[in-house]
Design a protein around this motif. Structure first.
Motif, PDB file in Angstrom:
ATOM      1  N   PHE A  17      12.044  23.843   9.180  1.00  0.00           N
ATOM      2  CA  PHE A  17      11.391  24.806  10.062  1.00  0.00           C
ATOM      3  C   PHE A  17      10.120  25.382   9.463  1.00  0.00           C
ATOM      4  O   PHE A  17       9.113  25.548  10.137  1.00  0.00           O
ATOM      5  N   GLU A  18      10.199  25.730   8.179  1.00  0.00           N
ATOM      6  CA  GLU A  18       9.032  26.385   7.578  1.00  0.00           C
ATOM      7  C   GLU A  18       7.825  25.471   7.647  1.00  0.00           C
ATOM      8  O   GLU A  18       6.711  25.907   7.896  1.00  0.00           O
ATOM      9  N   LYS A  19       8.080  24.209   7.422  1.00  0.00           N
ATOM     10  CA  LYS A  19       6.981  23.254   7.469  1.00  0.00           C
ATOM     11  C   LYS A  19       6.534  23.029   8.916  1.00  0.00           C
ATOM     12  O   LYS A  19       5.336  22.990   9.206  1.00  0.00           O
ATOM     13  N   LEU A  20       7.498  22.924   9.811  1.00  0.00           N
ATOM     14  CA  LEU A  20       7.154  22.746  11.222  1.00  0.00           C
ATOM     15  C   LEU A  20       6.229  23.859  11.692  1.00  0.00           C
ATOM     16  O   LEU A  20       5.305  23.637  12.456  1.00  0.00           O
ATOM     17  N   MET A  21       6.516  25.064  11.227  1.00  0.00           N
ATOM     18  CA  MET A  21       5.739  26.197  11.697  1.00  0.00           C
ATOM     19  C   MET A  21       4.291  26.137  11.236  1.00  0.00           C
ATOM     20  O   MET A  21       3.405  26.634  11.901  1.00  0.00           O
ATOM     21  N   GLU A  22       4.075  25.501  10.100  1.00  0.00           N
ATOM     22  CA  GLU A  22       2.695  25.388   9.626  1.00  0.00           C
ATOM     23  C   GLU A  22       1.874  24.490  10.535  1.00  0.00           C
ATOM     24  O   GLU A  22       0.658  24.514  10.517  1.00  0.00           O
ATOM     25  N   ARG A  23       2.546  23.665  11.303  1.00  0.00           N
ATOM     26  CA  ARG A  23       1.847  22.735  12.194  1.00  0.00           C
ATOM     27  C   ARG A  23       1.879  23.226  13.633  1.00  0.00           C
ATOM     28  O   ARG A  23       1.622  22.478  14.541  1.00  0.00           O
ATOM     29  N   ARG A  24       2.293  24.419  13.845  1.00  0.00           N
ATOM     30  CA  ARG A  24       2.338  24.940  15.208  1.00  0.00           C
ATOM     31  C   ARG A  24       1.572  26.230  15.301  1.00  0.00           C
ATOM     32  O   ARG A  24       1.494  26.975  14.335  1.00  0.00           O
ATOM     33  N   LYS A  25       1.037  26.477  16.495  1.00  0.00           N
ATOM     34  CA  LYS A  25       0.380  27.757  16.709  1.00  0.00           C
ATOM     35  C   LYS A  25       1.435  28.849  16.632  1.00  0.00           C
ATOM     36  O   LYS A  25       2.618  28.590  16.836  1.00  0.00           O
ATOM     37  N   TYR A  26       0.971  30.056  16.375  1.00  0.00           N
ATOM     38  CA  TYR A  26       1.931  31.144  16.181  1.00  0.00           C
ATOM     39  C   TYR A  26       2.918  31.246  17.338  1.00  0.00           C
ATOM     40  O   TYR A  26       4.120  31.374  17.136  1.00  0.00           O
ATOM     41  N   ILE A  27       2.390  31.182  18.552  1.00  0.00           N
ATOM     42  CA  ILE A  27       3.300  31.385  19.690  1.00  0.00           C
ATOM     43  C   ILE A  27       4.308  30.253  19.757  1.00  0.00           C
ATOM     44  O   ILE A  27       5.424  30.425  20.225  1.00  0.00           O
ATOM     45  N   GLN A  28       3.918  29.093  19.264  1.00  0.00           N
ATOM     46  CA  GLN A  28       4.845  27.970  19.338  1.00  0.00           C
ATOM     47  C   GLN A  28       5.937  28.080  18.284  1.00  0.00           C
ATOM     48  O   GLN A  28       6.943  27.383  18.369  1.00  0.00           O
ATOM     49  N   CYS A  29       5.734  28.939  17.311  1.00  0.00           N
ATOM     50  CA  CYS A  29       6.798  29.177  16.327  1.00  0.00           C
ATOM     51  C   CYS A  29       7.884  30.067  16.921  1.00  0.00           C
ATOM     52  O   CYS A  29       9.024  30.050  16.464  1.00  0.00           O
ATOM     53  N   PHE A  30       7.478  30.829  17.913  1.00  0.00           N
ATOM     54  CA  PHE A  30       8.427  31.792  18.486  1.00  0.00           C
ATOM     55  C   PHE A  30       9.721  31.135  18.973  1.00  0.00           C
ATOM     56  O   PHE A  30      10.805  31.631  18.693  1.00  0.00           O
ATOM     57  N   PRO A  31       9.652  29.982  19.684  1.00  0.00           N
ATOM     58  CA  PRO A  31      10.928  29.369  20.070  1.00  0.00           C
ATOM     59  C   PRO A  31      11.665  28.707  18.904  1.00  0.00           C
ATOM     60  O   PRO A  31      12.823  28.361  19.044  1.00  0.00           O
TER      61      PRO A  31
END
Ligand code: SF4
Ligand code: SF4
Ligand code: SF4
Lengths: 597, 175, 395
Positions: free
Chosen positions: C73-87
């Motif tokens: 997840f932590e890595k996934l979040m680096e590749r997503r916009k902030y709002i896309q981390c929300f889900p």
């Protein structure tokens, strides 16, 4: 004691033996809550296929796909979201951000199928049992982007109605950033822009505060950004996705912001046009309006040496001589034109083709000719009384104002017409009346009712702010003349302008009449072209349609292969079509010349 | 919290003090002094609780940032102690002797970022990954998307259309 | 060692310890047995496994294995916009996703300098307490189940389900609520919510009395839990122990009190503590904490504003650039200090997000220590008593 209790106490559990079970008997029959995030629904006619839902979906669960029966047209990509339920995580962000509010979720949560591949569907297009369910997740009461436009600062009506100073002040950096932030980068607007400008791209450049990049994007498709940033008809804004549930992006003002913020001295450096390799070919261009300038610009970049022949003492065509200064200051026209001149384009002023020089001569002297001579002849309603000397054409008056000549101003004026030119002359008149008489008395009346008036909305609003009266929905009947002086205009109610097929075919109610007092009448119902420079021999070989318009192909090449035609005489009338035509013609000319070799 | 730093400033090269919020301050300390400094905060200043140790990859600066989040349960204040280390042959002194769970954090950092903590118990044992042959996956230069595209296959039946391009194709293909 | 577990005093069979204090295990001696406990063992919370070495019924050595749920997840979040981390964030801890949502949102809001509306604060606090309640209810079933009391799990899972019904009507989801969105929350209370909630709470209180009678006042449960798996007070900081595990040892660590957030300062409560962190004590602390949540929910519903804005104005979420900086946002979840360390480089994507889940320390270094000399039959009970969620270890 405690010990005994610890042995007996657990037996109290037995008391539940006689209780009814609490479990839900048939959980599958249980309805989801009102807000439940169940299967997606989409009002397919409301959706415009902007793809914003796809953009926000972090699971890449959405694809935009063509749907039968939905056409691609201005403001609608014709695509619709298709959802892969193997990926969707039911976050409903797609619903929350949907620009048209068409997407929602039902509270249904059961869909049983043996084939995993079936869990891919197009909400709204595919028939699903939950399509009519009322309950489920809807966009909550908040916005993931700002639906409200950043207001543009304008001169107060009192400050502006006496002068021709530019009204719109332009965005500050902070305002521009805020406005640019609202864009969802869908690109729906690009198709509608006649020049297909990279709108989302230059708006992104504003957000990144990279205005040089922004300028480069502008010049890719539009060499007159200062001008377009002010007076473009901004058709793009009418289709902007954000406009469906809020105010459309201020695309035009953002473009102007980029052009305004880049100093003209640095244009060549930013655009990388310091040195252009010349190819030795020469192109003649008739008319220095938008199409001519645009063609010259793109041809010059390709290394052609371009000469523009202009009838009037200054360049710009209708942009200078048709649009009042309060909307488009002359120095801004100069900024755009000077840059084009700096690329080596030459303009010969006060040269009228057909009089001082001929088209045949140009054909001989140059490798190709582009003509964009525009619509400068006023058209008349031909109602009784129009032959009176105090009846004028708007275009003539506007041109005289720009040339700095004095024009006749009466205390009471009626303008016939509801387009932007009509508004231009109405508002110019209001200013002149104010200067001369200290009060305004000008009426603009159009056939069209207010909702379908062709003028830009803000033009109408601002004209009214400046105390001009706009009275739409009337058909002019005759101009009353007493003692050789105009006293007013008789009108009857116009019920509809177009028939069912959309053709111009106005219907009137002769019993509803009105009379607008006036001492001067200005006609502004459209303009005609003056093609007198085409010699008979050329005319013979040139294909024209039955309305006397030159027929051109996609590259604006006429049936005479050396002659390219564009601008208002082909399409429009407006600046941005002219620019687009000029650009395409430039490419066409290049192809033509290369094919000759 | 500034007060503590002012007091210790003479002894340790502390930089970039930033009071992030009421109870959290950020500071940067040199690699060589870091363990010493953290020990001091723990033993003398009451920062008894270690919340996390983690790393940030500043690929473009060729540095790893190690962040130690330590908390004083009495004053309820926390520090993020940041240590910048070289990305090549990344190595840091272990603090497993100060906190037992530090070994787990260090083991994870070794695996995910490739930062070594010599002497930290079990630091070389795989923690989460098994049979991993790529570069440590939490490094910025490990491309997860690329990896998954190479390792897995896309679902059948999906097509992509970009609205603006599709409209061009449909409405003005030749321009 | 016998302090930790009630084990027989005859240690003649025990191997010698080596210099490091560890025992030398020679598997070929046939004295020992290697056993994998998990990852699909009903007594293990979540998907993790313990590689244990047994001597008879007694654990001699143990190594925790995680990674079965690693989704990066932590890595996934680096590749997503902030709002896309929300889900994404809610998936880090399934039974109580809301703490993730809160920590993520509040870290972002702190960096972006956004103050959320008052009603959003109350609603956030409400769902956090609801999540605590639901999570404890599930945990109690697990703890009882690990010692063979299946009935408690039946009861409390029903109670938890009633809480999920409330989640469903408030947030639109039963398990993953995705309610605490950066900037605020996604909805006001539906009408009639408070009344239905009060009915649930009453029933929970009533059933918790039964749970107390049947589980806590139970000779078998006491026999297996009292004085078992003690966490010594001086381990608390040494191992980074937080939450009920620490509070049961008399160290009143509770982020709600220590670094108050949201509307906790306006609520009346005390950190629940005990004196002697054995399995029984920890269970009791959680039970009382659960009842405190019931009380807190009542307080919140009584005091919260009825109407109001639910979300502050934020930049367009599609290209929200959070100003460069870093922060750590924490909250008290059922297991202790839950935190998000967020680093922004000023772009549209987070530079780094690190999730601190309490299980990271509780289930690895602490468990590995405590499990030594534990009886095989008690492993499940011991593990549940530490209340661990593997996904937050591997993220
Ligand atoms: S965001 Fe809304 S309007 Fe745009 S494509 Fe998706 S559903 Fe259609
Ligand atoms: S609900 Fe969330 S995951 Fe599902 S399609 Fe919409 S944005 Fe994607
Ligand atoms: S300006 Fe409007 S239509 Fe154009 S890309 Fe932005 S949001 Fe879409």
């Amino acid at each position: 004691m405690g010990k005994i209790n610890d042995i007996l106490s657990p037996f109290t559990a037995w008391k539940h033996l006689v209780n009814e079970p609490l479990t839900v008997k048939k959980p599958l029959e249980r309805e989801g809550a009102d807000r439940y995030r169940g299967f997606h629904k989409n009002e397919i006619d409301k959706c415009i296929g902007c793809g914003t839902c796809e953009d926000i979906c972090q699971n890449a669960a959405i694809d935009l796909v063509p749907v039968e029966g939905i056409e691609t047209k201005d403001g609608d990509s014709g695509l619709r979201p298709k959802i892969d339920y193997g990926r969707c995580c039911w976050c409903a962000l797609c619903v929350d951000i949907c620009t048209t509010n068409s997407l929602s979720m039902s509270n249904e949560f059961k869909w049983i199928d043996e084939d995993a591949d079936n869990f891919l569907f197009i909400p709204g297009a595919d028939d699903k049992p939950w399509n009519n369910s009322e309950k489920g997740w809807k966009k909550p009461d908040y916005n993931l982007y700002d639906p409200n436009r950043v207001d543009m600062q304008e001169l107060h009506p009192e400050d502006r109605d006496k002068s021709f100073i530019e009204i719109v002040q332009g965005y500050s950096k902070e305002q521009a950033l805020k406005e640019a932030d609202r864009c969802v980068e869908c690109g729906i607007c690009t198709a509608t822009c006649p020049a297909h400008m990279g709108i989302p791209e230059y708006i992104r450049a504003i957000r990144n505060d990279d205005l040089e990049e922004g300028l480069r994007i502008l010049y890719d498709t539009n060499p007159l950004p200062e001008i377009c940033g002010r007076i473009c008809t901004h058709k793009c804004e009418t289709v902007c996705s954000v406009g469906h549930t809020g105010d459309p992006l201020s695309i035009r003002w953002l473009k102007r912001y980029i052009a305004d913020q880049n100093p003209s001295e640095r244009f060549k450096e930013i655009l990388g046009t310091d040195t252009i390799e010349q190819n030795g070919k020469k192109i003649a261009i008739i008319g220095s309006g938008p199409s001519g300038l645009s063609a010259a610009h793109y041809l010059a970049l390709m290394g052609y040496s371009c000469t523009i022949f202009e009838k009037l003492p200054l360049a710009g065509g209708m942009m200078r001589y048709g649009i009042p200064e309060y909307r488009l200051p002359y120095d801004q026209i100069d900024k755009d034109i000077n840059y084009i001149l700096s690329l080596g384009v030459e303009i010969k002023y006060n040269v009228t083709i057909g009089k001082d020089n001929t088209l045949d001569q140009l054909h001989k002297d140059f490798d190709a000719v582009f003509t964009g001579t525009g619509l400068h002849l006023g058209r008349s309603t031909r109602i009784p009384g129009t032959e009176h000397k105090d009846v004028h054409f708007a275009t003539d008056l506007l041109r005289e104002i720009s040339l700095g000549n004095e024009i006749p101003v009466a205390e009471k004026v009626v303008v016939i017409g509801g387009g932007n030119v009509a508004m231009d002359i109405t508002r110019s008149m209001a200013r002149l009346q104010n200067q001369k008489f200290g009060k305004v008395n000008v009426i603009a009346t159009s056939l069209e009712s207010e909702d379908i008036m062709p003028a830009d909305r803000e033009e109408i609003v601002e004209a009214r702010e400046e105390n001009a009266q706009i009275i739409p929905g009337w058909g002019p009947q005759s101009i009353e003349i007493k003692n050789d002086k105009i006293t007013g205009l008789h009108v009857i109610k116009c019920l509809s302008v177009f028939d069912e097929e959309g053709r111009f075919n106005p219907k009137f109610d002769e019993n509803i009449k009105d009379f607008f007092e006036a001492e001067m009448v200005i006609e502004s119902i459209g303009q005609g072209m003056d093609l007198s420079y085409l010699t008979d021999e050329i005319k013979e070989n040139l294909k024209m349609d039955n309305r006397g318009r030159i027929i051109v192909d996609n590259n604006f090449q006429s049936s005479l292969e050396w002659l390219f035609v564009g601008g208002d005489i082909i399409q429009g009338p407006d600046v941005i079509h002219g620019i687009a035509n000029g650009h395409k013609a430039a490419i066409g000319i290049d192809n033509y010349i290369n094919s000759k070799k | 919290m500034k007060e503590i730093i002012d007091r210790l400033q003479e002894l340790y090269p502390i930089g970039d003090f930033k009071q992030q919020n009421k109870s959290l301050a950020l500071i940067t300390v040199d690699k060589d002094k870091a363990v010493d400094f953290i020990t001091r905060l723990k033993n003398e200043e009451g920062f008894l609780h270690l919340s996390i140790i983690t790393a940030v990859d500043w690929l473009e600066k060729n540095k790893f940032q190690l962040s130690y989040l330590i908390n004083n349960p009495t004053t309820k204040n926390s520090f993020v102690v940041r240590v910048m280390i070289d990305r090549e042959n990344a190595e840091m002194f272990s603090i497993h002797h100060l906190w037992e769970q530090a070994a787990t954090y260090q083991r994870e950092l070794k695996e995910m970022f490739g930062i070594d903590f010599p002497g930290s118990p079990g630091v070389d044992k795989p923690f989460i990954l098994e049979g991993w042959h790529e570069i440590p996956p939490y490094r910025r230069d490990f491309d997860t998307k690329n990896y998954s595209e190479e390792t897995y296959f896309p679902r059948e039946g999906r097509t992509k259309n970009v609205p603006a391009e599709y409209m061009k194709q449909k409405l003005y293909p030749d321009e | 060692m016998s302090k930790l577990f009630n084990i027989k005093e005859d240690r003649s069979l025990f191997p010698e310890k080596n210099e490091q204090g560890k025992i030398d295990i020679d598997l070929s001696s046939h004295k020992y047995l290697k056993l994998w406990h998990g990852p699909q063992h009903p007594g293990i919370t979540g998907n993790m496994s313990l590689e244990i070495t047994l001597l008879g019924d007694e654990v001699m050595d143990c190594e925790t294995h995680v990674g079965y749920l690693h989704r990066g997840f932590e890595k996934l979040m680096e590749r997503r916009k902030y709002i896309q981390c929300f889900p994404i964030v809610c998936r880090v801890a399934v039974p109580e996703p809301d703490f993730n949502e809160y920590c993520f949102a509040s870290a972002m809001e702190e960096l972006a300098g956004i103050e959320i509306p008052e009603s959003a604060k109350w609603l956030r606090t409400l769902v956090l307490e609801m999540a605590r309640l639901a999570s404890y209810l599930m945990w109690i079933g697990g703890q009882a189940g690990a010692f063979g009391q299946g009935i408690i799990g039946q009861w409390t899972n029903y109670l938890r389900d009633s809480m999920l019904d409330r989640f469903e009507e408030l947030t639109g989801g039963r398990v993953y609520h995705m309610y605490i969105i950066p900037g605020g929350v996604r909805g006001l209370l539906p009408s009639g919510f408070k009344q239905r909630m009060e009915e649930n709470l009453k029933f929970i209180e009533q059933m918790m009395k039964d749970v107390e009678r049947v589980m806590f006042n139970n000779a078998v449960f006491k026999k297996r839990s009292v004085d078992m798996g003690i966490i010594e007070k001086d381990w608390i900081y040494k191992f980074g122990i937080t939450g009920p595990n620490a509070r049961a040892a008399g160290v009143p660590l509770d982020v709600r009190k220590d670094n108050p957030y949201l509307v906790y300062p306006q609520l009346d409560f005390e950190a629940v503590t005990a004196t002697h962190s054995d399995i029984y004590n920890r269970a009791d602390v959680r039970r009382r904490d659960l009842l405190m949540s019931v009380d807190l929910i009542r307080q919140i519903m009584a005091k919260m504003p009825q109407k109001g804005e639910i979300r502050a104005e934020t930049p367009n979420v599609l290209h929200w650039k959070v100003p460069a900086g870093e922060t750590y946002s924490k909250a008290e979840c059922t297991r202790g200090e839950y935190g998000y360390y967020m680093v922004s480089d000023g772009s549209e994507y987070p530079r780094r997000i690190n999730v601190r889940g309490p299980s990271y320390t509780h289930a690895v270094s602490l468990l590995e220590k405590m499990i030594i000399n534990c009886n095989l039959a008690d492993i499940a009970g011991l593990m549940v008593s530490l209340h661990t969620y593997p996904p937050e270890i591997e993220r």
